[in-house]
Motif scaffolding. Structure first.
Motif: not given
Length: 662
Positions: A215, A331-335, A337, A648
């Motif tokens: 990030r 992007a947060r979606s690529e991080m 969990t 974005t």
């Protein structure tokens, strides 16, 4: 067409034999690491014998030796048998050869020559021509130099018997302390790393690196940097890091907006740094501890801040370049969990052994015991958790298949580990020849005196010449060999001029690492360029610019010793902070970006400010800090209004305001 079946049989048979031998070799190393080393000549003879013979056996299996024809493959098989025999002869005859009054027989003499020739040839196949030619030149100087050379450089007269005794039938050269370090310490860490990777650590390392760096600006490149640091704690090898991570990280960085050549340079520089990343570091670190007769933990502690500075240099460099180019963070979606990284069934087998390793090294257990304990914990954890996962998920029927898969992964890891040990062993044996020649003939002292005379006893000039020597010797050999050779020649000079031994050796080790990314011959750059399929020189140019700050850090081991954890905590904090700011200034000047794109006058001003911080004086520190702060304030005042926009995706040259600063 008639040759095809024969070729197939030779290849298949040699491959199967190599796999059995190398798996057995890896198990032998784990066994002796756990139960204790055998008698010196026995342990070292078996270690070098397994390694030397296996190099040629692998050549026969992979048809990479003299040629692809069956006759050449059979030649490699015979060379393999010769390698096994020559070294096992020493191991099985250890009682006789250890006798002070022993007289070598014809068979001893013949096998001694065979062992020397095969070590040189195996090293040539493994690491190229430079080190074997240097070793051969050293042997000729040692054996024939008295008759060929006159004057100050004339070595003592040596008979054939003395030469074979010194190089082969004793614990002085081929079976000396370098081979001892290989079998006693280095081997168990290689096996541990191979087992860790064969059972799934690579994916966990990349996910962990993504969580840490994804990030931030230049997240894709910083993931490469962080994963190489994590990977380096296991492999300790620049080329291994590049080949393992490069096929994933280089295309990812290219898709993010970096050119292929720059992405390859990032991977090359980051992977080289894995060799100084605690807790494992490279094989040279173990040899350093042995040379200095200090605990390995002392080397690890001293190397910690330099390792952080190394990766911080890359971190800021790619971050500044990303902001300049407008390459947005992931992007947060690529991080990944937190659940992916904390899942006990997949993550615990990776984390727990490394934690055990770090803990035992911190408590001053021997590296050998810490390494084998980490292996035991890894295997035990895998066996328990793989079975438990099947039971928890209601897959009792899959238990057999699960353990078969695990067994296959373990055997693959043992094979890879045995193979890597074989390559390291012949490198150590070849380097041992050079070091023995330097000490036995007095050539090392003469070279040291030459360096002193050229420098006029000026410490800075001696350090520059030492750095050049380490890089030069590392042009076509791995870091370990480069460090060993440079340390044998240059370390006594640096110590003589008042530098602490550990500081001097770390200085040399750091530059030996940098030889992997310094043109014209730089192994990790070449590997990265081949993966990216781009021009080698473009990658090398980017790598040098990216690493400008790295070439200055080792000088601080002498002039700002706090970066090696020496002195009070105040001195350590002060030296480390000033150095970190200097690194930021250098990377900003190289990238052409600080808080905004920098013009060339401001870039030069950044370099000047960094130079002031590298000079160890309070007045220069204050002047450098003021200069950097002034450049930053000028940049803030000129920040274009468009930079405050959100979105974005940042257009080229326009950073997103909602992204992290770094």
């Amino acid at each position: 067409m008639a040759d095809a079946p024969t070729t197939s049989r030779v290849t298949t048979g040699a491959a199967a034999a190599a796999r059995v031998v190398l798996i057995g070799f890896a198990l032998f190393q784990l066994y002796t690491s756990f139960t204790g080393m055998l008698e010196p000549l026995v342990q070292r003879g078996l270690f070098l014998g397994f390694s030397l013979g296996s190099v040629f056996l692998l050549a026969a299996a992979e048809r990479t030796g003299w040629g692809k024809a069956p006759a050449f493959q059979w030649t490699d098989v015979l060379l393999a048998l010769g390698g096994y025999w020559a070294c096992f002869h020493v191991a099985f005859g250890n009682r006789r050869l250890s006798d002070f009054m022993v007289e070598l027989g014809p068979l001893d003499m013949v096998l001694g020559v065979v062992a020397i020739v095969l070590v040189l040839e195996a090293a040539r196949r493994t690491i190229g021509w430079f080190l074997p030619i240097l070793s051969l030149a050293g042997l000729l100087y040692f054996y024939l130099g008295h008759d060929w050379i006159t004057g100050a450089w004339q070595p003592p007269r040596v008979s054939t018997l003395t030469m074979i005794e010194t190089v082969y039938a004793s614990t002085e050269t081929l079976f000396g302390y370098m081979t001892d370090m290989g079998t006693r310490v280095i081997a168990v860490f290689i096996v541990f790393g191979s087992l860790l990777l064969s059972t799934g650590a690579t994916e966990i390392f990349i996910k962990l690196a993504t969580l840490v760096a994804g990030r931030s600006w230049g997240g894709q490149a910083k993931v490469c940097t962080a994963s190489s640091a994590l990977f380096g704690t296991v492999t300790g090898s620049a080329v291994a890091n590049v080949m393992a991570l490069g096929p994933v990280t280089i295309p990812t960085m290219h898709r993010a907006g970096y050119t292929k050549s720059y992405a390859a340079a990032i991977e090359a520089v980051a992977s080289a740094g894995g060799q100084i990343m605690p807790p494992v570091m490279g094989a040279g670190a173990f040899i350093m501890a042995e040379m200095l007769d200090i605990p390995y933990s002392s080397v690890v502690v001293a190397a910690l801040i330099p390792a952080i500075l190394y990766f911080m240099t890359i971190w800021f460099s790619v971050g500044f370049r990303a902001r300049k180019m407008g390459i947005a963070p992931l992007a947060r979606s690529e991080m990944p969990t937190a659940r992916e990284l904390l899942d006990p069934f997949t993550a615990l087998p990776m984390y727990l052994p490394v934690m055990v390793l770090i803990g035992m090294l911190a408590l001053d257990y021997t590296p050998t015991l810490a390494g084998v304990a980490a292996v035991v914990v890894l295997l035990g954890t895998l066996v328990v958790l793989r079975g438990l996962q099947c039971l928890v998920e209601g897959r009792r029927a899959d238990l057999g298949a699960t353990y078969v898969t695990l067994l296959r992964q373990i055997l693959d890891g043992l094979y890879d580990g045995g193979r890597a040990i074989a390559m390291i062993a012949v490198l150590l044996a070849c380097a041992a020849i050079v070091v023995k020649v330097l000490t036995a003939t007095g050539a090392g002292v003469k070279v040291s005196s030459l360096i002193l005379s050229l420098s006029g006893d000026n410490l800075v000039l001696v350090l520059i010449l030492t750095a050049a020597l380490a890089i030069l010797l590392g042009m076509d050999v791995p870091t370990t060999a480069s460090y060993i050779l440079a340390a044998a020649v240059a370390a006594p000079i640096v110590v003589k001029l008042g530098v602490a031994p550990l500081n001097a050796h770390l200085f040399i080790f750091y530059f030996a690492i940098l030889s992997a990314i310094t043109p014209p011959v730089c192994a990790s750059v070449f590997a990265a360029a081949s993966i990216a399929k781009v021009n080698f020189w473009r990658v090398a140019g980017h790598a040098v610019v990216l690493a400008i700050g790295l070439y200055l850090i080792p000088f601080l081991f002498v002039f700002r010793t706090g970066v090696l954890m020496e002195g009070s905590w105040v001195q350590i904090a002060y030296d480390s902070t000033v150095t970190a700011i200097a690194i930021v200034a250098i990377t900003a000047g190289s990238a052409g970006y600080f808080v905004r794109p920098l013009s060339w006058p401001l870039r030069l001003a950044m370099y000047a400010a960094a130079a002031l911080l590298f000079y160890p004086a309070v007045w220069s520190d204050a002047a450098g800090l003021v200069a950097i702060a002034t450049i930053g304030l000028v940049g803030l005042r000129r920040e274009p209004p468009a930079a405050q926009a959100t979105g974005t995706t940042a257009p080229l040259g326009r950073p997103r305001a909602d992204a992290p600063l770094l």
